[in-house]
Design a protein around this motif. Structure first.
Motif, PDB file in Angstrom:
ATOM      1  N   ASP A 124     -72.565 -98.883  94.515  1.00  0.00           N
ATOM      2  CA  ASP A 124     -71.218 -99.781  94.066  1.00  0.00           C
ATOM      3  C   ASP A 124     -70.325-100.204  95.289  1.00  0.00           C
ATOM      4  N   LEU A 125     -70.161 -99.181  96.225  1.00  0.00           N
ATOM      5  CA  LEU A 125     -69.301 -99.676  97.295  1.00  0.00           C
ATOM      6  C   LEU A 125     -69.829-100.598  98.170  1.00  0.00           C
ATOM      7  N   LEU A 126     -71.308-100.601  98.448  1.00  0.00           N
ATOM      8  CA  LEU A 126     -72.025-101.454  99.235  1.00  0.00           C
ATOM      9  C   LEU A 126     -71.806-102.893  98.572  1.00  0.00           C
ATOM     10  N   ALA A 127     -72.072-102.792  97.142  1.00  0.00           N
ATOM     11  CA  ALA A 127     -72.139-104.210  96.312  1.00  0.00           C
ATOM     12  C   ALA A 127     -70.703-104.821  96.562  1.00  0.00           C
ATOM     13  N   ALA A 128     -69.535-103.928  96.237  1.00  0.00           N
ATOM     14  CA  ALA A 128     -68.248-104.509  96.470  1.00  0.00           C
ATOM     15  C   ALA A 128     -67.937-105.115  98.031  1.00  0.00           C
ATOM     16  N   GLY A 129     -68.440-104.182  98.954  1.00  0.00           N
ATOM     17  CA  GLY A 129     -68.078-104.644 100.343  1.00  0.00           C
ATOM     18  C   GLY A 129     -68.583-106.139 100.807  1.00  0.00           C
ATOM     19  N   PHE A 130     -69.905-106.371 100.168  1.00  0.00           N
ATOM     20  CA  PHE A 130     -70.543-107.538 100.401  1.00  0.00           C
ATOM     21  C   PHE A 130     -70.643-108.645  99.281  1.00  0.00           C
ATOM     22  N   ALA A 162     -84.644 -91.510  91.854  1.00  0.00           N
ATOM     23  CA  ALA A 162     -84.985 -92.582  93.170  1.00  0.00           C
ATOM     24  C   ALA A 162     -85.459 -93.974  92.379  1.00  0.00           C
ATOM     25  N   VAL A 163     -86.213 -94.098  91.522  1.00  0.00           N
ATOM     26  CA  VAL A 163     -86.727 -95.224  91.117  1.00  0.00           C
ATOM     27  C   VAL A 163     -85.512 -95.872  90.210  1.00  0.00           C
ATOM     28  N   VAL A 164     -84.694 -95.022  89.452  1.00  0.00           N
ATOM     29  CA  VAL A 164     -83.486 -95.552  88.675  1.00  0.00           C
ATOM     30  C   VAL A 164     -82.524 -96.064  89.772  1.00  0.00           C
ATOM     31  N   LEU A 165     -82.403 -95.403  90.914  1.00  0.00           N
ATOM     32  CA  LEU A 165     -81.344 -95.878  91.791  1.00  0.00           C
ATOM     33  C   LEU A 165     -81.712 -97.148  92.499  1.00  0.00           C
ATOM     34  N   HIS A 170     -81.086-103.131  93.097  1.00  0.00           N
ATOM     35  CA  HIS A 170     -81.709-104.285  92.971  1.00  0.00           C
ATOM     36  C   HIS A 170     -80.925-105.282  92.231  1.00  0.00           C
ATOM     37  N   ASP A 171     -80.417-104.539  90.949  1.00  0.00           N
ATOM     38  CA  ASP A 171     -79.626-105.475  90.051  1.00  0.00           C
ATOM     39  C   ASP A 171     -77.974-105.677  90.575  1.00  0.00           C
ATOM     40  N   ALA A 172     -77.799-104.938  91.553  1.00  0.00           N
ATOM     41  CA  ALA A 172     -76.471-105.140  92.445  1.00  0.00           C
ATOM     42  C   ALA A 172     -76.434-106.517  93.257  1.00  0.00           C
ATOM     43  N   GLY A 173     -77.735-106.964  93.493  1.00  0.00           N
ATOM     44  CA  GLY A 173     -77.853-108.260  94.255  1.00  0.00           C
ATOM     45  C   GLY A 173     -77.861-107.795  95.650  1.00  0.00           C
TER      46      GLY A 173
END
Length: 401
Positions: A124-130, A162-165, A170-173
């Motif tokens: 979530d932090l990466l997705a928000a930052g990008f 690991a698979v769930v993450l 992927h879903d976070a774009g």
């Protein structure tokens, strides 16, 4: 030409033998190329632009680093090609660092940077930052799910987690690149049982790769450390990966071995995965030189080199040779030290137990060359090192810790 006993220098002094350094870099590069794996050397070992330049010339894909500060430093060296690619083998969790990385990928400071995630919060932090970044910027960020081991360090603990993450990445774009981890916590030695345990961890890494391949655009990266167990991870991660339907998943194996570059006289000498891999033996390259300060009683010598000058987290240093300087400080011939051993270190002192009957008598003013165990915690004690050919300095290097 500058010599290690030049009047402008003093002890303790860190030297790196050039022939051993180049042998190690070339040997590992050739071994990985023959095995069909890529190499992103962990430059936290040395944090030296000059040594990294040699690794780039040998075909490294990019630099592995451990911290955001190291990432900034390595990219700041400004080397072209592989020098503009980096792998942060940790989760990036500080919004300031994420913002810096976004800018670096946008302004051309970096061509490509990979990072770990091992939590939903990290994703979530990466997705928000990008969020809102141009597609060409997000395309340069690779995200790998980190697989750990129960009781170990970072990383999710199971294949299913690991698979769930990975799905969440992927879903976070974000661009899911693959799965990675560090096999070091799996085993502390190289017994058959310990090597088998490392192999099972590699199989789990491949199992993750088999299930997430459909989410990855291009080959699925499988990445491991590969310092103490380079033979196991090379053999196991290059086994073909197939998904649940039996379809081959394209993979790309990237190892991050770092300590090989100088090798040592202790931990990595004992581990020695390279000869098990069929490569030539690596050569210890580091010597730390310290002068004898005192011989206060029979069997005891005190040298001016201690915890601030040499690693001690795995083994104490190994006395290798002794040399007597002339009146001008020029070093004489090197005599092997038989039976000498370091028993303790203070901040700036080493206690040597010596056998007075062993032959070489050590006196104040003599200079002792020590081998080390674990280069990462020796090199970080210096800001300057000297690559040497015999006593001549071939290159003065900076150590940007």
């Amino acid at each position: 030409m500058l010599r290690i006993d030049d009047p402008t220098l003093t002890w303790p002094l860190l030297t790196i033998d050039e022939a051993a350094l180049d042998h190690n870099i070339g040997t590992v590069a050739a071994a990985f190329a023959a095995a069909g794996v890529e190499h992103a050397p962990h430059v936290k070992t040395h944090m030296s632009r000059e040594i990294w330049t040699r690794q780039v010339a040998a075909g490294a894909w990019g630099a592995t680093v451990a911290t955001p500060a190291q990432l900034r430093t390595a990219l700041g060296w400004g080397l072209p090609g592989a020098g503009r690619r980096a792998f942060l083998a940790n989760e990036l969790v500080d919004p300031r660092d994420i913002a810096w990385l976004r800018t670096a990928l946008a302004d051309g400071t970096a061509d490509e940077v990979w990072v770990y995630v091992d939590s939903r919060r990290g994703v979530d932090l990466l997705a928000a930052g990008f969020a809102g970044a141009a597609p060409e910027v997000t395309a340069r960020l690779g995200v790998l799910v980190e697989l750990g081991v129960p009781g170990g360090r970072t990383g999710v603990r199971t294949v299913s987690d690991a698979v769930v993450l990975a799905v969440r990445v992927h879903d976070a774009g974000l661009r899911l690149t693959g799965v990675a981890g560090y096999e070091g916590p799996v085993a502390g030695g190289t017994s058959d049982e310990e090597l088998a345990a490392v192999g099972r961890w590699c199989d789990d890494l491949r199992a993750v790769g088999a299930q997430i391949g459909g989410l990855v655009d291009g080959p699925t990266v499988l990445s491991a450390g590969g310092s103490a167990f380079a033979d196991v991870v090379t053999h196991r991660l290059t086994v073909p990966v197939r998904d649940a339907a039996g379809v081959d998943v394209r993979t790309r194996v990237v190892l991050r071995s770092g300590a090989y570059v100088t090798h040592d006289h202790g931990h990595y000498l004992r581990a020695d995965p390279w000869t098990r891999l069929g490569a030539a033996a690596l050569r210890p390259a580091i010597t730390v030189w310290g002068s004898v300060l005192s011989a206060p009683e029979p069997g005891l010598v005190i040298c001016g080199m201690g915890r601030r000058d040499v690693s001690f987290d795995i083994d104490l240093p190994t006395p290798l040779v002794a040399r007597t300087p002339d009146a001008a400080g020029r070093l004489g011939a090197a005599d092997a030290l038989a039976g000498a051993r370091v028993t303790a270190l203070n901040d700036q002192h080493a206690y040597l137990a010596v056998d007075p009957a062993a032959g070489r008598v050590l006196e104040p003013g003599d200079v002792v060359g020590f081998g080390i165990s674990h280069p990462c915690t020796t090199l970080d004690k210096y800001r300057t090192g000297f690559v040497t050919r015999g006593d001549e300095v071939a290159e003065r290097i900076t150590l940007d810790f």
